[in-house]
Design an enzyme around this catalytic site. Structure first.
Site, PDB file in Angstrom:
ATOM      1  N   LYS A  50      42.567 -21.172 -27.301  1.00  0.00           N
ATOM      2  CA  LYS A  50      42.701 -21.991 -26.089  1.00  0.00           C
ATOM      3  C   LYS A  50      43.540 -23.244 -26.367  1.00  0.00           C
ATOM      4  O   LYS A  50      44.218 -23.757 -25.482  1.00  0.00           O
ATOM      5  CB  LYS A  50      41.340 -22.350 -25.500  1.00  0.00           C
ATOM      6  CG  LYS A  50      40.867 -21.330 -24.494  1.00  0.00           C
ATOM      7  CD  LYS A  50      40.251 -20.081 -25.093  1.00  0.00           C
ATOM      8  CE  LYS A  50      41.009 -18.808 -25.041  1.00  0.00           C
ATOM      9  NZ  LYS A  50      40.345 -17.672 -25.675  1.00  0.00           N
ATOM     10  N   GLY A 117      28.160 -11.913 -36.847  1.00  0.00           N
ATOM     11  CA  GLY A 117      29.400 -11.787 -36.086  1.00  0.00           C
ATOM     12  C   GLY A 117      30.142 -10.476 -36.257  1.00  0.00           C
ATOM     13  O   GLY A 117      29.553  -9.429 -36.570  1.00  0.00           O
ATOM     14  N   SER A 118      31.458 -10.559 -36.077  1.00  0.00           N
ATOM     15  CA  SER A 118      32.289  -9.341 -36.092  1.00  0.00           C
ATOM     16  C   SER A 118      33.583  -9.582 -36.857  1.00  0.00           C
ATOM     17  O   SER A 118      33.881 -10.714 -37.246  1.00  0.00           O
ATOM     18  CB  SER A 118      32.615  -8.935 -34.651  1.00  0.00           C
ATOM     19  OG  SER A 118      33.349  -9.973 -34.035  1.00  0.00           O
ATOM     20  N   GLY A 155      44.140  -5.332 -24.978  1.00  0.00           N
ATOM     21  CA  GLY A 155      42.810  -5.855 -24.628  1.00  0.00           C
ATOM     22  C   GLY A 155      42.895  -7.371 -24.492  1.00  0.00           C
ATOM     23  O   GLY A 155      44.000  -7.934 -24.416  1.00  0.00           O
ATOM     24  N   ILE A 157      42.332  -9.970 -26.585  1.00  0.00           N
ATOM     25  CA  ILE A 157      43.036 -10.732 -27.625  1.00  0.00           C
ATOM     26  C   ILE A 157      44.545 -10.482 -27.536  1.00  0.00           C
ATOM     27  O   ILE A 157      45.348 -11.418 -27.562  1.00  0.00           O
ATOM     28  CB  ILE A 157      42.466 -10.393 -29.028  1.00  0.00           C
ATOM     29  CG1 ILE A 157      41.032 -10.936 -29.133  1.00  0.00           C
ATOM     30  CG2 ILE A 157      43.340 -10.956 -30.142  1.00  0.00           C
ATOM     31  CD1 ILE A 157      40.288 -10.586 -30.414  1.00  0.00           C
ATOM     32  N   GLU A 176      50.289  -0.127 -25.767  1.00  0.00           N
ATOM     33  CA  GLU A 176      48.902   0.220 -25.436  1.00  0.00           C
ATOM     34  C   GLU A 176      48.779   1.730 -25.228  1.00  0.00           C
ATOM     35  O   GLU A 176      49.586   2.337 -24.527  1.00  0.00           O
ATOM     36  CB  GLU A 176      48.467  -0.545 -24.171  1.00  0.00           C
ATOM     37  CG  GLU A 176      47.161  -0.103 -23.545  1.00  0.00           C
ATOM     38  CD  GLU A 176      45.950  -0.176 -24.474  1.00  0.00           C
ATOM     39  OE1 GLU A 176      45.695  -1.258 -25.028  1.00  0.00           O
ATOM     40  OE2 GLU A 176      45.267   0.862 -24.639  1.00  0.00           O
ATOM     41  N   ASP A 266      27.752 -10.928 -31.779  1.00  0.00           N
ATOM     42  CA  ASP A 266      28.657  -9.791 -31.999  1.00  0.00           C
ATOM     43  C   ASP A 266      28.048  -8.709 -32.886  1.00  0.00           C
ATOM     44  O   ASP A 266      28.412  -7.538 -32.775  1.00  0.00           O
ATOM     45  CB  ASP A 266      29.971 -10.273 -32.639  1.00  0.00           C
ATOM     46  CG  ASP A 266      30.870 -11.004 -31.651  1.00  0.00           C
ATOM     47  OD1 ASP A 266      30.422 -11.281 -30.514  1.00  0.00           O
ATOM     48  OD2 ASP A 266      32.022 -11.305 -32.015  1.00  0.00           O
ATOM     49  N   MET A 272      30.505  -8.885 -26.783  1.00  0.00           N
ATOM     50  CA  MET A 272      31.141  -9.711 -27.809  1.00  0.00           C
ATOM     51  C   MET A 272      31.795 -10.937 -27.190  1.00  0.00           C
ATOM     52  O   MET A 272      33.015 -11.026 -27.051  1.00  0.00           O
ATOM     53  CB  MET A 272      32.119  -8.876 -28.615  1.00  0.00           C
ATOM     54  CG  MET A 272      31.429  -7.894 -29.540  1.00  0.00           C
ATOM     55  SD  MET A 272      32.575  -7.244 -30.738  1.00  0.00           S
ATOM     56  CE  MET A 272      31.514  -6.271 -31.771  1.00  0.00           C
ATOM     57  N   HIS A 397      37.252 -28.780   0.516  1.00  0.00           N
ATOM     58  CA  HIS A 397      38.651 -28.551   0.857  1.00  0.00           C
ATOM     59  C   HIS A 397      39.493 -29.714   0.358  1.00  0.00           C
ATOM     60  O   HIS A 397      39.083 -30.865   0.509  1.00  0.00           O
ATOM     61  CB  HIS A 397      38.820 -28.444   2.377  1.00  0.00           C
ATOM     62  CG  HIS A 397      40.254 -28.282   2.786  1.00  0.00           C
ATOM     63  ND1 HIS A 397      40.942 -27.098   2.645  1.00  0.00           N
ATOM     64  CD2 HIS A 397      41.137 -29.178   3.299  1.00  0.00           C
ATOM     65  CE1 HIS A 397      42.186 -27.265   3.071  1.00  0.00           C
ATOM     66  NE2 HIS A 397      42.334 -28.513   3.468  1.00  0.00           N
TER      67      HIS A 397
HETATM   68  C1  LIG Z   1      41.051 -14.476 -31.172  1.00  0.00           C
HETATM   69  C2  LIG Z   1      39.703 -14.486 -30.509  1.00  0.00           C
HETATM   70  C3  LIG Z   1      39.552 -15.151 -29.300  1.00  0.00           C
HETATM   71  C4  LIG Z   1      38.305 -15.187 -28.666  1.00  0.00           C
HETATM   72  N1  LIG Z   1      38.182 -15.837 -27.476  1.00  0.00           N
HETATM   73  C5  LIG Z   1      36.972 -15.885 -26.850  1.00  0.00           C
HETATM   74  C6  LIG Z   1      36.813 -16.587 -25.620  1.00  0.00           C
HETATM   75  O1  LIG Z   1      37.747 -17.178 -25.092  1.00  0.00           O
HETATM   76  N2  LIG Z   1      35.585 -16.594 -25.050  1.00  0.00           N
HETATM   77  C7  LIG Z   1      34.510 -15.956 -25.617  1.00  0.00           C
HETATM   78  O2  LIG Z   1      33.416 -15.985 -25.048  1.00  0.00           O
HETATM   79  N3  LIG Z   1      34.635 -15.279 -26.787  1.00  0.00           N
HETATM   80  C8  LIG Z   1      35.844 -15.237 -27.412  1.00  0.00           C
HETATM   81  N4  LIG Z   1      35.955 -14.577 -28.607  1.00  0.00           N
HETATM   82  C9  LIG Z   1      34.760 -13.907 -29.166  1.00  0.00           C
HETATM   83  C10 LIG Z   1      33.829 -14.919 -29.865  1.00  0.00           C
HETATM   84  O3  LIG Z   1      34.542 -15.617 -30.869  1.00  0.00           O
HETATM   85  C11 LIG Z   1      32.643 -14.203 -30.462  1.00  0.00           C
HETATM   86  O4  LIG Z   1      32.022 -13.428 -29.456  1.00  0.00           O
HETATM   87  C12 LIG Z   1      31.623 -15.187 -31.040  1.00  0.00           C
HETATM   88  O5  LIG Z   1      32.204 -15.988 -32.037  1.00  0.00           O
HETATM   89  C13 LIG Z   1      30.427 -14.434 -31.620  1.00  0.00           C
HETATM   90  O6  LIG Z   1      29.527 -15.346 -32.147  1.00  0.00           O
HETATM   91  P1  LIG Z   1      28.533 -14.924 -33.327  1.00  0.00           P
HETATM   92  O7  LIG Z   1      27.675 -16.115 -33.552  1.00  0.00           O
HETATM   93  O8  LIG Z   1      27.911 -13.639 -33.019  1.00  0.00           O
HETATM   94  O9  LIG Z   1      29.463 -14.647 -34.593  1.00  0.00           O
HETATM   95  P2  LIG Z   1      30.638 -15.460 -35.304  1.00  0.00           P
HETATM   96  O10 LIG Z   1      31.199 -16.510 -34.450  1.00  0.00           O
HETATM   97  O11 LIG Z   1      31.564 -14.431 -35.850  1.00  0.00           O
HETATM   98  O12 LIG Z   1      29.903 -16.197 -36.510  1.00  0.00           O
HETATM   99  C14 LIG Z   1      29.361 -15.482 -37.570  1.00  0.00           C
HETATM  100  C15 LIG Z   1      29.242 -16.410 -38.759  1.00  0.00           C
HETATM  101  O13 LIG Z   1      28.435 -15.795 -39.751  1.00  0.00           O
HETATM  102  C16 LIG Z   1      28.963 -16.080 -41.033  1.00  0.00           C
HETATM  103  N5  LIG Z   1      28.447 -15.056 -41.948  1.00  0.00           N
HETATM  104  C17 LIG Z   1      28.669 -13.717 -41.882  1.00  0.00           C
HETATM  105  N6  LIG Z   1      27.957 -13.075 -42.833  1.00  0.00           N
HETATM  106  C18 LIG Z   1      27.281 -14.042 -43.521  1.00  0.00           C
HETATM  107  C19 LIG Z   1      26.370 -14.025 -44.617  1.00  0.00           C
HETATM  108  N7  LIG Z   1      25.976 -12.902 -45.191  1.00  0.00           N
HETATM  109  N8  LIG Z   1      25.877 -15.215 -45.064  1.00  0.00           N
HETATM  110  C20 LIG Z   1      26.253 -16.389 -44.483  1.00  0.00           C
HETATM  111  N9  LIG Z   1      27.093 -16.455 -43.460  1.00  0.00           N
HETATM  112  C21 LIG Z   1      27.597 -15.297 -42.964  1.00  0.00           C
HETATM  113  C22 LIG Z   1      30.468 -16.041 -40.818  1.00  0.00           C
HETATM  114  O14 LIG Z   1      31.150 -16.771 -41.831  1.00  0.00           O
HETATM  115  C23 LIG Z   1      30.578 -16.707 -39.434  1.00  0.00           C
HETATM  116  O15 LIG Z   1      30.742 -18.114 -39.546  1.00  0.00           O
HETATM  117  C24 LIG Z   1      37.187 -14.539 -29.280  1.00  0.00           C
HETATM  118  C25 LIG Z   1      37.333 -13.882 -30.510  1.00  0.00           C
HETATM  119  C26 LIG Z   1      38.573 -13.867 -31.122  1.00  0.00           C
HETATM  120  C27 LIG Z   1      38.713 -13.166 -32.447  1.00  0.00           C
END
Ligand SMILES: Cc1cc2nc3c(=O)[nH]c(=O)nc-3n(C[C@H](O)[C@H](O)[C@H](O)COP(=O)(O)OP(=O)(O)OC[C@H]3O[C@@H](n4cnc5c(N)ncnc54)[C@H](O)[C@@H]3O)c2cc1C
Length: 410
Positions: A50, A117-118, A155, A157, A176, A266, A272, A397
């Site tokens: 963003k 996360g993912s 998609g 991203i 695509e 995620d 996600m 408005h």
């Molecule tokens: C380019 C991009 C743009 C995006 N834009 C948007 C958007 O505009 N709006 C939106 O809603 N979503 C957006 N998303 C998706 C969003 O980023 C994710 O849905 C969100 O971050 C998921 O949150 P989370 O807490 O599940 O995981 P994450 O944010 O992935 O956090 C997981 C954390 O766990 C840590 N971790 C993993 N394994 C371990 C371990 N074993 N020990 C310790 N730490 C660990 C990682 O280092 C990470 O910091 C975007 C994603 C991408 C890639």
């Protein structure tokens, strides 16, 4: 051995929100983070993209990232400095169902919340190890602007980066496999948006499979074919069910098949999105505390920060038809809205769906600030609002919000 009430693995939006809420509710929390706090969202996802969307040039975008990200990261570190929270910097792994190890520390708790996360899903395309190929994280690290950018995947991203680099002046081609971009968006809206982006100079090659990366004429190739849950080998020691592709299996409280272990964000592969991760965090902590809430996970709005923006909540028109739902479709256009004309943002269309009893079923739109309009529909849906109730609600408005009002006007 450290004993706590709740272990959280990962400090992304899911993990840090869970830690903040649980700590405020009086639980002692240990949270482990192997990278930077803020996770994908703050460091390489929502926020940096963003910052790019709102910058005029590639150089300005890079500059903005260096100020915005540390500022927000400091905010998350502030949240995690709560006296009930211990932040351990390092990788957490399961020893057994109720014990984790983090860099030599052993932590045990009745409840554990996984928020790891993912990661990028790399397709096994020939030539994928070509040094020109990057994922979204790699693209954000580029120090020079590509002259020609090829994006595999239309998609969320892929489409956001296509708009960003098109505005910076790069030659952008999106390839695509499917017939239309943004499959979660109503196909009519998605098609109109794509046509609009074509007019801005983005080339789309739809219904096309990349066979060999070597054939692509580009300086940089972005792999944007989706993301997959970040599964780790030690999950097996905890004994819950998971699937490499779909993520960790959870019930309606985000509890895994092992009692006391939760998986949010995620990693459970459900929705996600950063805001989904945060709300799942609250719900899981409430379940641990024995508290009820009324969070509507069936109503999950989403936005795509293209130019113009797109957003949706609820099913597409195609899905309503497939499900045999009786519905009405109400349309409105940006070009008929006073504020949109004043802003010179006349491109856009909104489709609002209602059931035969008038209840709002969903909304899909593209146009300037479409996310803010869909946000309103999402809130109304949480209160089971009907079309006739919406007709009685005054809208300021001149605002873009009047586009929604125009869609239901008698
Ligand atoms: C380019 C991009 C743009 C995006 N834009 C948007 C958007 O505009 N709006 C939106 O809603 N979503 C957006 N998303 C998706 C969003 O980023 C994710 O849905 C969100 O971050 C998921 O949150 P989370 O807490 O599940 O995981 P994450 O944010 O992935 O956090 C997981 C954390 O766990 C840590 N971790 C993993 N394994 C371990 C371990 N074993 N020990 C310790 N730490 C660990 C990682 O280092 C990470 O910091 C975007 C994603 C991408 C890639």
């Amino acid at each position: 051995m450290m004993q706590t009430d709740l272990i959280i693995i990962g400090a992304g939006p899911g993990g840090y929100r869970a830690a903040e809420y649980a700590a405020k509710q009086g639980l002692k929390v240990v949270i482990a983070e192997e990278g930077e706090v803020g996770g994908t969202c703050l460091n390489v996802g929502c926020i940096p993209t963003k910052a790019y969307v709102h910058s005029a040039t590639f150089a300005e975008a890079r500059e903005r990232m260096t100020t915005v990200i540390p500022q927000l990261r400091a905010g998350v570190e502030g949240v995690l400095s709560h006296p009930n929270i211990t932040l351990l910097r390092g990788r957490a792994s399961f020893v057994d169902a109720h014990t984790c190890s983090v860099c030599g520390d052993t932590v045990t708790a009745k409840n554990t919340l996984i928020a790891t996360g993912s990661e990028t899903k790399w397709l096994p395309i020939k030539g994928i190890d070509d040094p020109r190929v990057v994922d979204s994280t790699g693209l954000l690290k580029l120090e020079t602007q590509p002259k020609k950018l090829c994006i595999i995947g239309a998609g969320v991203i892929g489409m956001e980066f296509a708009c960003i680099f098109n505005r910076f002046g790069s030659e952008v081609t999106v390839i695509e496999y499917l017939k239309e971009c943004l499959p979660a968006l109503d196909s009519d809206i998605a098609k109109r948006l794509r046509k609009q982006l074509e007019k801005k100079g983005i080339t789309f090659k739809m219904k096309t499979a990349v066979e060999n990366v070597a054939d692509l004429d580009a300086d940089v190739i972005l792999m944007a074919t989706g993301r997959k849950p970040r599964i780790q080998a030690d999950f097996a020691k905890a004994g819950f069910e998971y699937d490499e592709r779909k993520g960790i299996a959870v019930d309606e409280n985000f509890e895994t098949t092992v009692k006391g272990i939760y998986a949010i964000g995620d990693i459970n592969g459900r929705q996600m999105l950063a805001h989904a991760a945060e709300m799942q965090a609250i719900h899981a902590v409430n379940h641990i505390l024995g508290k009820t809430d009324a969070i509507r996970f069936d109503i999950m709005p989403a936005a795509i920060f293209t130019a113009p923006e797109a957003a949706c909540v609820g099913p597409t028109e195609d899905q309503l038809k497939e499900q045999g739902v009786q519905y009405e479709c109400h349309k409105a256009f940006w070009r008929a809205n006073g504020k949109a004309l004043a802003m010179n943002e006349t491109e856009g269309m909104l489709k609002l769906f209602s059931a035969t009893d008038g209840r709002l079923l969903g909304c899909h739109a593209y146009g300037a600030h479409a996310a803010d309009i869909v946000q309103e529909v999402s809130v109304l849906m949480c209160r089971d609002t009907t079309i006739s109730q919406l007709r009685d609600m005054v809208h300021i408005h001149p605002t873009l919000g009047e586009i929604l009002f125009a869609a239901v006007a008698d």
